[in-house]
Every structure is written in structure tokens, then in C-alpha cells.
Write an enzyme that holds these catalytic residues in place. Sequence first.
Site, PDB file in Angstrom:
ATOM      1  N   PRO A  75       2.633  -0.112   2.556  1.00  0.00           N
ATOM      2  CA  PRO A  75       2.375   1.291   2.867  1.00  0.00           C
ATOM      3  C   PRO A  75       0.989   1.681   2.339  1.00  0.00           C
ATOM      4  O   PRO A  75       0.570   1.201   1.267  1.00  0.00           O
ATOM      5  CB  PRO A  75       3.477   2.043   2.106  1.00  0.00           C
ATOM      6  CG  PRO A  75       4.506   1.018   1.768  1.00  0.00           C
ATOM      7  CD  PRO A  75       3.776  -0.274   1.633  1.00  0.00           C
ATOM      8  N   LYS A  76       0.284   2.495   3.070  1.00  0.00           N
ATOM      9  CA  LYS A  76      -1.002   3.017   2.597  1.00  0.00           C
ATOM     10  C   LYS A  76      -0.712   4.266   1.761  1.00  0.00           C
ATOM     11  O   LYS A  76      -0.582   5.363   2.281  1.00  0.00           O
ATOM     12  CB  LYS A  76      -1.926   3.349   3.766  1.00  0.00           C
ATOM     13  CG  LYS A  76      -3.348   3.686   3.341  1.00  0.00           C
ATOM     14  CD  LYS A  76      -4.240   3.886   4.552  1.00  0.00           C
ATOM     15  CE  LYS A  76      -5.678   4.160   4.118  1.00  0.00           C
ATOM     16  NZ  LYS A  76      -5.802   5.378   3.297  1.00  0.00           N
ATOM     17  N   VAL A  77      -0.595   4.050   0.467  1.00  0.00           N
ATOM     18  CA  VAL A  77      -0.221   5.130  -0.449  1.00  0.00           C
ATOM     19  C   VAL A  77      -1.341   6.166  -0.489  1.00  0.00           C
ATOM     20  O   VAL A  77      -2.521   5.827  -0.659  1.00  0.00           O
ATOM     21  CB  VAL A  77       0.063   4.567  -1.854  1.00  0.00           C
ATOM     22  CG1 VAL A  77       0.430   5.692  -2.807  1.00  0.00           C
ATOM     23  CG2 VAL A  77       1.180   3.532  -1.781  1.00  0.00           C
TER      24      VAL A  77
END
Length: 589
Positions: free
Chosen positions: A124-126
Site C-alpha cells: 500500500p502507498k501509505v
Amino acid sequence: MKGWRWLCAMLLAGCANGMAVCPNWSPVRAEQEMGVLHNQLRHWDDAYYRQGQSPVSDADYDSLQQRLQQWQRCFSPALPGYAAQLSTDGSTLHPVAHTGVRKLRDKLAVAYWMQDKPALWVQPKVDGVAVTLVYRHGELAGLISRGDGLRGEQWLAKAPYIAAIPQHIATDRAEVVLQGELFLTMTDHQQARDGGQNARAQVAGAMMRREASPLLSRIGVFIWAWPDGPPMMQARLTQLTQWGFALTQQWSRQVSNEEEVAAWRERWYRQPLPFVTDGVVIHQSPQRVGRDWQPGQGSQSAAWKYQPAEVSSEVLSVDFNVGRTGKIAVVLNLQPVQLEDKTVRRVNLGSLRRWKQWDVIAGDQVTLSLAGLGIPRLERVIWRVAQRDYPSPPQDDAFNPLSCLHFSPGCRAQFLSRLSWLSHKSVLDIAGMQRSSWQRLLDGGSISHLFSWLTLTPEQIAQAQGISTVRARQIWHRFNLTRQQPLRRWISALGLPLPRTALQALPDTQWSQLLARSADSWQQLPGIGNVLAQRLVTMLQDARLQSLIHFLQQQNIPAQPSVLGVGVVENRQTEAEAQRQQAGEEAEQ
């Protein structure tokens, strides 16, 4: 975070604004407009870096920064473009530079990027604040903000308040450098449902403040890069977990093609997560040692972001559209932008009153979203040009349901709306007559009132620019077909505001019956109350409306049954003849 903004702006400036058009401004105005926006961006930078406040969203800031850079390229190309000014010194050197990631537009771009790259992982692209963690002989020695990718601010003093950051790791290495994201921990956060919630700005604010904020206890850390770690990803994940960075292993998945990436992207978009995300990142094992990393050269990772719920665009012009009933709708023409799967070029504001409330004109920057059924909606005006040159709108009371039944230059918009309306299948069903076709006839001087097209000959129709002889004969035939329509269809074409239920129940078959109706008799029909009944009586007494009704009566509309039978045969013959002629011309071509 602002460093991320700076890097992203530099990488995307050409793509984002390459198709933008330079404003038609004088040098004096250009200098004024750029100066005002420049000062506002500086004010926001100061609030962000010195006070830890975020008075404007990241998306709006980035949009306006790119807008200023576009203006600078147009009017001051020799000067360097705008970049955020760090109010802090940002003097701490990163042991390994932050490279950034390549941005991929869609699944096809993901597929191309993944070609010939082995051992890929997706995460996930936090959505948080990028930092560097530095451990020397196992002890935390640095917590550095991303800054410009080379240098950032030392935040080590805040680290003891962030329980997610281990103060010590068990390692024999003299130095361990990790790159990751500080994020605001969430409970069952669903990105599709909850959006960004300004989480990134909250983290940045807590880190920028001089005093320790209670929010620090809610900050987590997600490690997404170990520049000089083991060559195999699985070994990296295992070691990070042993050191206390378990989230990385928990939210990393090996992938072999774009379909798997898309599946994880969709899953993480909708399932509960402990952090806010704005897409996914695909990683491959680093091909270079950490000392060779440079900002803007992040070829080893690529991001596929979620489509934003909002996008910004520049207003190119303001149109005032007059509908068939005389209502004025204000439409903003925009620099085309992509919003989900739609290219948005205009947005309807509604009435003149709403336009005045919004106070938006050409040159302003606006933010858009999609409402129900995918209709573009104006969310907010994020920037107004300093020089306010307002267009002149029509008078709000100049048009009404009885205006523009006859053509005049000032009536063009409403008159065209009336003609377009009567073409609809539910009204007179004039197949193939779009607004553009009516415009051609109108420009040719062939139409003087709402129904004068009934008297046109094929030769007169063919005189309009862009209408061939075959097409003219088809139009003439379809005009004649309308004579077969019953009275209720012509009542709709005339613009009388009868509810559908009342129109269907109306027993009248001739205009004389309609004109003889009293308010009481109107109220016997479903959906018609006293106010509407009085309005219908008043409208039918209007001289302009009565002149059109008289014209239709002279044209024997609605047609009598005996005439109707003959007309049907004649029109079918005409239609067949027109189709044969058109087919012959197409064969010759």
C-alpha cells in the site's frame, strides 16, 4: 512532506502543464497575478514549516504551485520556477538520498513497467510524511524529514514520543539506514469510504511543532526502503519484523503481473487498513548501492495511485445558457481534466444567483468532483485571479416561458433550446434534428418563429450551409411527419407546462377545445391545481402564443383523420424515395 511536493512538482510539471495555454495577459497584469499567488504560496510555506499548520490541502497547494510555474514559463521563462522555501534550515544530510517513485497512470503503464523485472513486490502507498531513520551500532541516531531529498530537518527529539519507532535494534552493522513513512494510525480505515481525512497534514503538523504534541503517540511508521539491506526482499522483511517494523512484512505481497497488482490495489482500497493510503507501490530489489541514489531517479519503484475524488482545473470562460422555459444556467468552460473515467470540460453552476455566490470567472482555479450519475460538480474555488473581469450576464427577468417564441438575435439561445426540445422523441420526434442542424437553418435565415419550418421546401432547406440536397429532402420529410402527431404532442412543443399525467388524460383533440378551457376545467385533470390552472389560462390568452396556435390551425395541425391517412402514404413514399436517392449517392462516392 513539502519536500515530496517539491519533488513531485519538478517531475510532473511538464506532463501536468505541457498542454496548458498561456493566459492572454499584458506583462503588467502577468506580473501582478504571479506576485499575488507567489506571496500566498510563501505564506502557506511559512505556516507549514515554521508553525506546523496546514491551512490548505496538499492537493490544492500542489495545483496552485503548478499553476504559478506554468505562468512563470509563459511570462518569465528565464527565471527559476517556484519551489517551496524551507523556513527551517533543513541542514541535516540524508545518509542515502530519497529518490522518489515513478508515477504510473493505469494498468497498461503498470504492465509495461513490470516487463523484464523479476521478484516484484507490491505494498500500500501509505499517505504520510517521508523520513529517514538512522541507527548507528543499533542505537537510533537520526530521524530526518525528507526535505528536498538530499537534506532535511532533524526530528530526533520527537522520536521518544513515537512508540512505533524502536530506540534500539539488535544488529552487528555499524550503520542501518531505513526510509519510510510516518503515518497517523487509524482503526478500520477504508480508503474508498473514508478518504484522506487530512491525516498526512496532521502528522506533519505534529512533527513541525516545537513542543511535543499528544498526537505523536498515534503516529506509526511504515518502512518501505532499506537501501543497503539484503538483496532478497524476503530476507529484508524478516529482519525488519525482528527489529520491530512488522507492518512492512504484513503489508507486502509478491506479484508477477499487472492483474495481481490491480487486484491488491482494489482490495486495499476497500478493505479496513490501519493507515490512510493513496495507491500502491511496486518495488524491485535495488540495483544500485545507497550512496548512488539521487532525488528524481527512483526507477526501482513505481506508484499506481488511486484516482482522486477531486481534481482542479482552470476556468477558461463563463457561458450563460438560456433554456426553453427562460431559465438561465451558468456553465464554466474548463481546461480539460480527467476525473475517474471522464474527461471534464465544463461544469454547470446553476442559476445566476449561485454564480454570483461562487464569484468565479475566467482565470480562476476550481476543484471538481463527480456527483451522482457521474455529473461534474464544483466543490470550491481555490484561487481567484487578482483582476476581476466579470462577463455581462443576461438580465434575470429578460426571459420567461412566453419569451422568444419568435426569433431575434437576443433570443437566439432560448429559441434554439425551444427548437431542440421539440425534436425530442417524446415531443414531435424529429429524428436526426440536433441542435447543430437547427443552428444551420437559423443561420440561413429560414426560420422566423417556432413552427415556421413547417412551410420550408426541400430547396429552401438545402440553401443552409452544410446541408446537402439529399439531407434537405430527408429533413423536409421528417418535418412533414410531425403533422401526424396528436394535439398533446404539439402542446408539449409549444411549451405549455402540463404534467405528463394531465397531458395523457387530456381529451381535447383540437386547439379550439384547448383555448376554451377555464381554470376550473383545467383542475379536473390530474396533477393540476389552482395556481397551475390559472397560469395555463393566462398563457393561452397571450397574443404571442395565440398567433402560433393560429398558424398551426392554418396548417391543419393536428391533422384530421381523412387527411392523416393520405399524409401517411405520401410521407412513406417520400421517405423511401429519399433513402433510395441517398443510397445512390453513397454508391457513386
